[in-house]
Motif scaffolding. Structure first.
Motif, PDB file in Angstrom:
ATOM      1  N   PHE A 118       0.859  -1.181   0.000  1.00  0.00           N
ATOM      2  CA  PHE A 118       0.000   0.000   0.000  1.00  0.00           C
ATOM      3  C   PHE A 118       0.897   1.232   0.000  1.00  0.00           C
ATOM      4  O   PHE A 118       1.972   1.226   0.588  1.00  0.00           O
ATOM      5  CB  PHE A 118      -0.882   0.004   1.252  1.00  0.00           C
ATOM      6  N   HIS A 119       0.445   2.289  -0.651  1.00  0.00           N
ATOM      7  CA  HIS A 119       1.242   3.504  -0.695  1.00  0.00           C
ATOM      8  C   HIS A 119       0.354   4.720  -0.952  1.00  0.00           C
ATOM      9  O   HIS A 119      -0.833   4.596  -1.255  1.00  0.00           O
ATOM     10  CB  HIS A 119       2.341   3.413  -1.763  1.00  0.00           C
ATOM     11  N   TYR A 120       0.974   5.870  -0.822  1.00  0.00           N
ATOM     12  CA  TYR A 120       0.275   7.132  -1.041  1.00  0.00           C
ATOM     13  C   TYR A 120      -0.052   7.281  -2.521  1.00  0.00           C
ATOM     14  O   TYR A 120       0.736   6.909  -3.388  1.00  0.00           O
ATOM     15  CB  TYR A 120       1.146   8.297  -0.549  1.00  0.00           C
ATOM     16  N   ASP A 121      -1.211   7.836  -2.830  1.00  0.00           N
ATOM     17  CA  ASP A 121      -1.633   8.065  -4.209  1.00  0.00           C
ATOM     18  C   ASP A 121      -1.047   9.391  -4.698  1.00  0.00           C
ATOM     19  O   ASP A 121      -1.612  10.451  -4.476  1.00  0.00           O
ATOM     20  CB  ASP A 121      -3.159   8.086  -4.304  1.00  0.00           C
ATOM     21  N   PHE A 122       0.080   9.310  -5.382  1.00  0.00           N
ATOM     22  CA  PHE A 122       0.746  10.517  -5.860  1.00  0.00           C
ATOM     23  C   PHE A 122       0.052  11.122  -7.074  1.00  0.00           C
ATOM     24  O   PHE A 122       0.388  12.221  -7.502  1.00  0.00           O
ATOM     25  CB  PHE A 122       2.217  10.230  -6.149  1.00  0.00           C
ATOM     26  N   ASP A 123      -0.937  10.402  -7.642  1.00  0.00           N
ATOM     27  CA  ASP A 123      -1.729  10.969  -8.730  1.00  0.00           C
ATOM     28  C   ASP A 123      -2.766  11.959  -8.198  1.00  0.00           C
ATOM     29  O   ASP A 123      -3.334  12.731  -8.975  1.00  0.00           O
ATOM     30  CB  ASP A 123      -2.458   9.859  -9.508  1.00  0.00           C
ATOM     31  N   ASN A 137     -11.846   1.138  -2.125  1.00  0.00           N
ATOM     32  CA  ASN A 137     -10.994   1.542  -3.243  1.00  0.00           C
ATOM     33  C   ASN A 137      -9.521   1.484  -2.838  1.00  0.00           C
ATOM     34  O   ASN A 137      -8.676   1.050  -3.615  1.00  0.00           O
ATOM     35  CB  ASN A 137     -11.371   2.950  -3.708  1.00  0.00           C
ATOM     36  N   TYR A 138      -9.207   1.905  -1.629  1.00  0.00           N
ATOM     37  CA  TYR A 138      -7.825   1.846  -1.133  1.00  0.00           C
ATOM     38  C   TYR A 138      -7.337   0.397  -1.083  1.00  0.00           C
ATOM     39  O   TYR A 138      -6.231   0.090  -1.513  1.00  0.00           O
ATOM     40  CB  TYR A 138      -7.740   2.513   0.239  1.00  0.00           C
ATOM     41  N   ILE A 139      -8.179  -0.500  -0.600  1.00  0.00           N
ATOM     42  CA  ILE A 139      -7.788  -1.907  -0.543  1.00  0.00           C
ATOM     43  C   ILE A 139      -7.592  -2.467  -1.951  1.00  0.00           C
ATOM     44  O   ILE A 139      -6.630  -3.197  -2.205  1.00  0.00           O
ATOM     45  CB  ILE A 139      -8.831  -2.728   0.247  1.00  0.00           C
ATOM     46  N   VAL A 147      -6.750  10.163   4.529  1.00  0.00           N
ATOM     47  CA  VAL A 147      -7.919   9.676   5.262  1.00  0.00           C
ATOM     48  C   VAL A 147      -7.939   8.157   5.223  1.00  0.00           C
ATOM     49  O   VAL A 147      -7.971   7.491   6.256  1.00  0.00           O
ATOM     50  CB  VAL A 147      -9.237  10.255   4.683  1.00  0.00           C
ATOM     51  N   SER A 148      -7.884   7.596   4.028  1.00  0.00           N
ATOM     52  CA  SER A 148      -7.997   6.144   3.897  1.00  0.00           C
ATOM     53  C   SER A 148      -6.815   5.398   4.510  1.00  0.00           C
ATOM     54  O   SER A 148      -7.001   4.346   5.135  1.00  0.00           O
ATOM     55  CB  SER A 148      -8.167   5.750   2.426  1.00  0.00           C
ATOM     56  N   MET A 149      -5.616   5.924   4.366  1.00  0.00           N
ATOM     57  CA  MET A 149      -4.435   5.205   4.857  1.00  0.00           C
ATOM     58  C   MET A 149      -4.437   5.024   6.377  1.00  0.00           C
ATOM     59  O   MET A 149      -4.316   3.905   6.862  1.00  0.00           O
ATOM     60  CB  MET A 149      -3.161   5.883   4.367  1.00  0.00           C
ATOM     61  N   PRO A 150      -4.575   6.091   7.162  1.00  0.00           N
ATOM     62  CA  PRO A 150      -4.578   5.874   8.612  1.00  0.00           C
ATOM     63  C   PRO A 150      -5.817   5.117   9.091  1.00  0.00           C
ATOM     64  O   PRO A 150      -5.743   4.364  10.065  1.00  0.00           O
ATOM     65  CB  PRO A 150      -4.520   7.281   9.202  1.00  0.00           C
ATOM     66  N   LEU A 151      -6.953   5.286   8.418  1.00  0.00           N
ATOM     67  CA  LEU A 151      -8.148   4.573   8.868  1.00  0.00           C
ATOM     68  C   LEU A 151      -8.024   3.071   8.669  1.00  0.00           C
ATOM     69  O   LEU A 151      -8.366   2.298   9.569  1.00  0.00           O
ATOM     70  CB  LEU A 151      -9.401   5.110   8.172  1.00  0.00           C
ATOM     71  N   LEU A 152      -7.519   2.624   7.526  1.00  0.00           N
ATOM     72  CA  LEU A 152      -7.325   1.176   7.346  1.00  0.00           C
ATOM     73  C   LEU A 152      -6.348   0.656   8.393  1.00  0.00           C
ATOM     74  O   LEU A 152      -6.569  -0.410   8.979  1.00  0.00           O
ATOM     75  CB  LEU A 152      -6.819   0.857   5.933  1.00  0.00           C
ATOM     76  N   PHE A 153      -5.292   1.403   8.661  1.00  0.00           N
ATOM     77  CA  PHE A 153      -4.324   1.008   9.679  1.00  0.00           C
ATOM     78  C   PHE A 153      -5.024   0.835  11.029  1.00  0.00           C
ATOM     79  O   PHE A 153      -4.822  -0.153  11.731  1.00  0.00           O
ATOM     80  CB  PHE A 153      -3.204   2.048   9.774  1.00  0.00           C
ATOM     81  N   ILE A 154      -5.878   1.785  11.384  1.00  0.00           N
ATOM     82  CA  ILE A 154      -6.600   1.720  12.657  1.00  0.00           C
ATOM     83  C   ILE A 154      -7.571   0.538  12.676  1.00  0.00           C
ATOM     84  O   ILE A 154      -7.671  -0.177  13.677  1.00  0.00           O
ATOM     85  CB  ILE A 154      -7.321   3.056  12.945  1.00  0.00           C
TER      86      ILE A 154
END
Length: 181
Positions: A118-123, A137-139, A147-154
């Protein structure tokens, strides 16, 4: 208490996207009538904290504005991911070992993620595309934003019984972790 604060955060974000963001989402294209969405939100906010699954609450919000994938399918993916991380842990793992395994699972290129972490969406560095904040969508894309990155982590950390919380900063969100000490 944290659950109600986060649910109110989701509600505010949902309403901003729905009514204030020009050109993104309008009430006329929601998957269910607005009154049903309000009732769903009210029921979530009326629950005691210990009965709220934060992942499910976020997925309900996501589905209201981005009805691309059923909530149950994404919940199953989150549970599967948590089970994979559990399988990486030694018996009686400390919280530090759990957080290290979770970070490795999400962010390191290895066989279980087909060498695609998983990574940051640089687009979309400013997070302007709605789908960037949607967990399903992040998954699926493994490209997220603040928003999506820290929430999935949590969501995964909570399933591992880790003491985590969401922290906000101007234009960003982070995960706070309370270590064993």
């Amino acid at each position: 208490m944290q659950f109600h604060i986060l649910l109110r955060f989701f509600t505010a974000a949902f309403l901003c996207v729905l009514f204030l963001t020009p050109g993104t989402v309008r009430a006329d294209i929601l998957s269910v009538p607005a009154s049903a969405n309000v009732e769903t939100l009210r029921k979530m906010l009326d629950q005691p904290d210990d009965q709220i699954d934060l992942a499910q609450a976020k997925l309900i919000f996501d589905f209201m504005v981005y009805p691309k994938e059923p909530i149950d399918a994404t919940m199953a993916r989150i549970d599967t991911m948590a089970n994979i991380v559990r399988g990486m842990l030694p018996a009686n793992a400390s919280n530090i070992e759990k957080i290290a395994a979770l970070r490795k699972f999400i962010y390191v290129s290895v066989s279980w993620n087909a060498d695609k972490p998983f990574h940051y969406d640089f687009d979309d560095p400013e997070g302007k595309r709605l789908e960037g904040a949607v967990i399903s969508n992040y998954i699926a894309t493994k490209k997220g934003q603040c928003v999506s990155m820290p929430l999935l982590f949590i969501f995964l950390a909570e399933r591992l019984k880790l003491p985590v919380a969401l922290a906000r900063a101007p234009n960003h969100t982070f995960v706070m972790f309370k270590n064993d000490d």
